[in-house]
Design an enzyme around this catalytic site. Structure first.
Site, short mmCIF file in Angstrom:
data_model
loop_
_atom_site.label_atom_id
_atom_site.label_comp_id
_atom_site.label_asym_id
_atom_site.label_seq_id
_atom_site.Cartn_x
_atom_site.Cartn_y
_atom_site.Cartn_z
N ASP A 225 0.83 -1.20 0.00
CA ASP A 225 0.00 0.00 0.00
C ASP A 225 0.87 1.26 0.00
OD1 ASP A 225 -2.80 1.01 0.42
OD2 ASP A 225 -1.89 1.91 2.19
N GLU A 274 14.64 -15.36 0.41
CA GLU A 274 15.02 -16.43 1.34
C GLU A 274 14.00 -17.57 1.33
OE1 GLU A 274 15.14 -14.71 5.24
OE2 GLU A 274 16.66 -13.25 4.64
C1 GLC Z 1 -4.25 3.07 -0.61
C2 GLC Z 1 -5.48 2.22 -0.44
C3 GLC Z 1 -6.61 3.09 0.00
C4 GLC Z 1 -6.25 3.72 1.32
C5 GLC Z 1 -4.93 4.47 1.23
C6 GLC Z 1 -4.38 4.79 2.59
O1 GLC Z 1 -4.36 3.99 -1.63
O2 GLC Z 1 -5.74 1.55 -1.64
O3 GLC Z 1 -7.81 2.38 0.11
O4 GLC Z 1 -7.25 4.61 1.72
O5 GLC Z 1 -3.94 3.69 0.60
O6 GLC Z 1 -3.92 3.63 3.21
#
Ligand code: GLC
Length: 558
Positions: A225, A274
């Protein structure tokens, strides 16, 4: 802690002698949004048991892997993208044993599991952050986040001019343990999502340990993310603009796509290497250009990155051809597969995007022309699945679901909906729970309603209503994914050949295969390029020419 609960996926064909490794090169990866997929315990909220029970559906759909959005312990300020404990499952979704069962069951069905990792920020309820606040200024734990004194005579102004992606300042002022106003902390997203300080070795160590925890659990990879956000420019310099949202995705920002992030992914790659079993890292990296996205998938970094330039392209032949070419050109030098994606949990579903005029962005609030949107969405999917590389499918798109654009304000949960002028305030529309049956409580989602209201049209779009029905969107996806398996040339390689075609039509050559895509609103007569394999709409071949219907893709074997 080392666990070996679920055995890692050993894979199938790519482990056989003589086969290349790298199952992800041409994989179809299905995104499950756990809140909205299937509710096993009837509390109105999807959960891991619900996902496990529906895995045979995903096997039958023919996908290679499942990516699950976060299910970790979280106060759910941003639907789980605010993680309080990276090694625990939120009780709303189940337990670690449920996660283990899901991974095992998936592997037994030949499906890989990719979990979501959220390294840019934690929840404000994470143990480190709670203690950092409680211990006050000078606490060593504050160094793991970005705490700063405010500007102004009494520190009443934020430390710099950065704005949150969700709207408002990217800083929130704390209150000291004695009740007086204190330092500020940085949060690029909601105030409940404080950003980690990735310069701190404890943060880096902790995440390598979290990677190992889930690799030991048997997962096949991670979707990372906000992979572009972890490193901030030295000194946290002002941006000098008050229209920062418009700059996102167009410029390198002092908080996004800094070159320092790559060292982190190189270190993670050594951890994955790993482990046996071909595990992968997938970047969610919003960058200004496909070339900068390619930096995340250099040979010693991640394996794949989402192609948001493709997702943002209108239903237009020339624009599609240009983005396909530039995406393939950008990835070729780094040797990573190109990926393709049309929908996810953050953007308006493509059936609704294509139902509206182009240029409205990826957050659309009007339903548009539904019939047109679905026709184009089906055609766009057949184009995507004909391209070399890996394709991402978001739950429900295989049913042709539109975005729910008329959710009542009181039902909405997207945190940025409640913050002025934020981005993505309408993401609930693509998160409405999936209809499995024509009727019944929440259309088969679960036995106890649904956390977001489902529209009356949901029953007719359900899995039950489309299963086995010739021409349904579900059967189109099943047939297309099956054809990709039967014709491995389809997903393989890094090139497409553009064949001559009338204006507004794409004719795309792949080994043993041609796809013709009519993006215009009128039917177009073309020479039959081969034997009809599959079409997104009704098409009749008559001799050596064929009328390609408006907004339709046809696959041919040659
Ligand atoms: C990413 C996720 C989204 C979230 C953001 C903050 O873009 O896909 O859903 O709100 O990160 O974590």
């Amino acid at each position: 802690m080392t666990q070996h609960l679920a055995a890692p996926s050993t894979g199938t064909s790519d482990d056989a002698p003589g086969h290349r490794t790298g199952w992800w090169h041409d994989a179809v990866i299905y995104q499950v949004y756990p809140r909205s997929f299937a509710d096993g315990n009837g509390d109105g909220m999807g959960d891991l048991a619900g996902v496990t029970a529906r895995l045979p559906y995903l096997r039958d759909l023919g996908v290679d892997a499942v990516w699950l959005s976060p299910f970790y312990a979280s106060p759910q300020a941003d639907a789980g993208y605010d993680v309080a404990d990276y090694r625990a499952i939120d009780p709303m979704f189940g337990t670690l044993l449920d996660a283990d069962a899901l991974i095992r069951e998936a592997h037994g069905l030949g499906l890989r599991i990719i979990v979501d990792l959220v390294p840019n920020h934690s929840s404000d309820q994470h143990e480190w952050f709670k203690r950092a606040l409680a211990e006050g200024p000078g606490s060593a734990l504050r160094e793991r986040y970005h705490f700063r004194a405010g500007k102004g005579a009494d520190g009443e102004l934020p430390p710099n001019d950065w704005e949150s992606i969700f709207g408002g300042p990217a800083w929130t002022r704390t209150t000291d343990p004695d009740g007086t106003p204190g330092e500020w902390y940085l949060h690029l997203f909601a105030p409940e999502q404080p950003d980690f300080n990735w310069e701190h070795p404890a943060v880096a160590d902790e995440f390598r340990s979290i990677l190992r925890f889930w690799l030991d659990m048997g997962v096949d990879g991670f979707r990372v993310d906000v992979a572009h956000g972890l490193v901030k420019a030295e000194g946290l310099p002002d941006l000098g603009s008050h229209d920062q949202l418009k700059l996102l995705g167009n410029d390198v920002m002092p908080f996004f796509d800094q070159d320092g992030v790559h060292e982190i992914y190189r270190s993670w790659r050594t951890v994955l290497d790993e482990y046996s079993g071909d595990r992968v890292l997938v970047a969610e990296a919003w960058t200004p250009t496909v070339e900068r996205t390619a930096n995340y998938v250099r040979p010693d970094e991640m394996h794949q990155a989402f192609n948001f330039q493709y997702l943002s392209t209108a239903w237009n032949a020339a624009e599609l051809r240009a983005v396909i070419d530039s995406s393939l050109d950008a990835m070729r030098p780094v040797g990573a597969p190109t990926t393709w994606v049309l929908s996810n949990h953050d953007v308006t579903r493509h059936a609704t995007r294509f139902a509206n005029p182009p240029g409205l962005g990826t957050q659309i609030r009007t339903p548009g022309d539904r019939e047109l949107g679905l026709r184009r969405a089906r055609a766009a999917t057949l184009l995507m699945l004909a391209l070399p590389g890996s394709a991402y499918v978001y739950q429900g798109e295989e049913l042709g679901l539109p975005d729910v654009t008329d959710l009542p304000d009181e039902a909405r949960q997207d945190p940025s909906f409640f913050r002025a002028e934020g981005q993505d305030g309408f993401r609930d529309g693509c998160r409405v729970p999936i209809p499995w049956t024509r009727e019944g409580s929440s259309y088969g989602f679960g036995g106890g309603g649904s956390w977001l209201p489902q529209p009356d049209t949901w029953g007719a779009l359900s899995v039950e209503a489309q299963d086995g029905v010739q021409g349904s969107t579900l059967e189109l996806y099943r047939a297309a994914i099956a054809a990709r398996r039967e014709h491995p040339g389809l997903g393989a390689g890094t090139d497409v050949e553009w064949l001559d075609a009338p204006e507004g039509v794409l004719a795309l050559g792949r080994p043993g295969f041609v796809a013709t895509v009519n993006t215009t609103g009128a039917q177009v007569r073309i020479t039959v390029p081969g034997t009809l394999l599959l079409a997104s709409g009704p098409v009749t071949v008559d001799g050596t020419t064929v009328e390609l219907p408006a907004d339709t893709t046809v696959w041919w074997t040659v």
